[in-house]
Every structure is written in C-alpha cells, then in structure tokens.
Design a protein around this motif. Sequence first.
Motif, PDB file in Angstrom:
ATOM      1  N   LEU A  85       0.848  -1.138  -0.082  1.00  0.00           N
ATOM      2  CA  LEU A  85      -0.026  -0.075   0.099  1.00  0.00           C
ATOM      3  C   LEU A  85       0.804   1.198  -0.105  1.00  0.00           C
ATOM      4  O   LEU A  85       0.515   2.416  -0.901  1.00  0.00           O
ATOM      5  N   ASP A  86       1.841   1.110   0.830  1.00  0.00           N
ATOM      6  CA  ASP A  86       2.687   2.791   1.158  1.00  0.00           C
ATOM      7  C   ASP A  86       3.426   3.091  -0.194  1.00  0.00           C
ATOM      8  O   ASP A  86       3.540   4.159  -0.729  1.00  0.00           O
ATOM      9  N   GLY A  87       3.927   1.746  -0.992  1.00  0.00           N
ATOM     10  CA  GLY A  87       4.741   2.090  -2.274  1.00  0.00           C
ATOM     11  C   GLY A  87       3.580   2.816  -3.247  1.00  0.00           C
ATOM     12  O   GLY A  87       3.901   3.657  -4.246  1.00  0.00           O
ATOM     13  N   ILE A  88       2.538   2.223  -3.452  1.00  0.00           N
ATOM     14  CA  ILE A  88       1.224   2.514  -4.441  1.00  0.00           C
ATOM     15  C   ILE A  88       0.836   3.991  -4.204  1.00  0.00           C
ATOM     16  O   ILE A  88       0.732   4.754  -5.025  1.00  0.00           O
ATOM     17  N   LEU A  89       0.794   4.381  -2.979  1.00  0.00           N
ATOM     18  CA  LEU A  89       0.279   5.446  -2.379  1.00  0.00           C
ATOM     19  C   LEU A  89       1.471   6.726  -2.851  1.00  0.00           C
ATOM     20  O   LEU A  89       0.739   7.955  -3.149  1.00  0.00           O
ATOM     21  N   GLU A  90       2.408   6.273  -3.028  1.00  0.00           N
ATOM     22  CA  GLU A  90       3.339   7.326  -3.644  1.00  0.00           C
ATOM     23  C   GLU A  90       3.268   7.773  -4.809  1.00  0.00           C
ATOM     24  O   GLU A  90       3.555   9.035  -5.443  1.00  0.00           O
ATOM     25  N   LEU A  91       2.592   6.687  -5.728  1.00  0.00           N
ATOM     26  CA  LEU A  91       2.402   7.005  -7.134  1.00  0.00           C
ATOM     27  C   LEU A  91       1.056   7.669  -7.277  1.00  0.00           C
ATOM     28  O   LEU A  91       0.805   8.388  -8.061  1.00  0.00           O
ATOM     29  N   VAL A  92       0.212   7.262  -6.401  1.00  0.00           N
ATOM     30  CA  VAL A  92      -1.359   7.362  -6.541  1.00  0.00           C
ATOM     31  C   VAL A  92      -1.697   7.985  -5.281  1.00  0.00           C
ATOM     32  O   VAL A  92      -2.546   7.618  -4.590  1.00  0.00           O
ATOM     33  N   PRO A  93      -1.249   9.312  -5.008  1.00  0.00           N
ATOM     34  CA  PRO A  93      -1.405   9.971  -3.481  1.00  0.00           C
ATOM     35  C   PRO A  93      -2.849  10.102  -3.331  1.00  0.00           C
ATOM     36  O   PRO A  93      -3.298  10.268  -2.242  1.00  0.00           O
ATOM     37  N   SER A  94      -3.718  10.462  -4.327  1.00  0.00           N
ATOM     38  CA  SER A  94      -4.891  10.955  -4.226  1.00  0.00           C
ATOM     39  C   SER A  94      -5.891   9.653  -3.807  1.00  0.00           C
ATOM     40  O   SER A  94      -7.325   9.810  -3.662  1.00  0.00           O
ATOM     41  N   ALA A  95      -5.575   8.390  -4.118  1.00  0.00           N
ATOM     42  CA  ALA A  95      -6.311   7.235  -4.037  1.00  0.00           C
ATOM     43  C   ALA A  95      -7.058   7.345  -2.482  1.00  0.00           C
ATOM     44  O   ALA A  95      -6.462   7.780  -1.526  1.00  0.00           O
ATOM     45  N   ARG A  96      -8.154   6.795  -2.596  1.00  0.00           N
ATOM     46  CA  ARG A  96      -8.987   6.554  -1.080  1.00  0.00           C
ATOM     47  C   ARG A  96      -8.390   5.267  -0.728  1.00  0.00           C
ATOM     48  O   ARG A  96      -7.938   4.333  -1.368  1.00  0.00           O
TER      49      ARG A  96
END
Length: 209
Positions: A85-96
């Motif tokens: 999760l943490d890595g993907i959020l760096e690419l898509v910070p606006s994700a819920r």
Amino acid sequence: MDHLTVVTHPLVQHKLTLMREAETPTAVFRQLLREISQLLAYEVTRELPMEQKRIETPLAPMDAPVLAGRKLALVSILRAGNGLLDGILELVPSARVGFIGLYRDEKTLQPVEYYFKVPELLGERLVITVDPMLATGNSSAAAVTKLKEAGAKNIRFLCLLAAPEGIARMKEAHPDVPIVTAAVDEKLNEKGYIMPGLGDAGDRMYGTK
C-alpha cells in the motif's frame, strides 16, 4: 486483463530475489517491498480511464490526457498488505484507502475477520486489493467477497507472490477479479506457506519473528 498477469520486468525479478534471501535485513526488506510495489502498480493501473483536459504549456495551449472518473480505492489486507500500500500511494497519492483485517487460523487455514473499513462509493471506483502473499487464497477470496458486499464491482488483486492453489481458489471464487503478481511459485507446504517463497511477509516486514 487476463485473470492472471505475471510481471516479468527485470527490476521486479531482481528485487524479488533480494527479498527472498533469508539474510536480507528487515529495513532492506521493507524498502524493497516499497520499490517493487511501485513497479507492480504500473501494471495493475494500466487500464485506468482517461479523458482530455485543456491546459496551457509555456508555449501553447493543448488538449492533454488526465485520469477520469472517481479516484481509485486501495484496500490493504492487514497487516502485510500495508507494505504494498505505502509504495502505491506514493504514485497515486489521491487514492482512497481501506483496510480489511484478516488473520489465518493456523489449524484450519481459514480466514478470521477482525476489522473492515473501506471508502464510500466503491461501486463507482476501481478497487485494488493488496496483499503480498496469495497462498491458500482463502483470506484473499474472503476479502474480495466483503468488498463485493460493500458494493465494489471493478476489483483487481495485487500480490508479490502467488501459489497455484491460491490462484485456483481465487479463480473459483471470483473469476471476474484479475490477479497481478511478480511470480507464481511451486506449491504450498503442509502449513500453507508458499514454497520456495520468502517466509512470512508480515514478520519479515516488521521484524516480529
């Protein structure tokens, strides 16, 4: 997308090998998981819907592509899912972001739920469920069932490693949910661990064993 996509990019495979090694320290394991999750995210988000937006560059106006529709939802299967999760959020910070708390009963190998909190309007979002290991598939299938009950219609499952047994279980329970993984290993052992695998992902992430 087909039901199963194995990401064979050289960087993914190299980092996965480093993670498999027993002597890799906890801090390095976490960093590698973060890095590999970003590479896998490119594949799992490949078909996000796009639309055109009128913008001004320093030189001229143009119609340029941007993401369309509601922001996607990332749902972590606790606790190990947080590493992806943490890595993907760096690419898509606006994700819920949502969380499903499941643990595997070591005797029955069946999932036991203890927490469930997800974003609203799941039916209008792409939902990416993340868990490093797709082993028996029981917990993963149970998590996807809960998401469908909460209204999700467009779900993808992202994992680091998968076993043939887990892939078969997910396909049987949720044939409409594509799986993206870095590798399919040989089998499960008698305790339900992926072989040759990399051990317990949560323990290796957090140094709890």
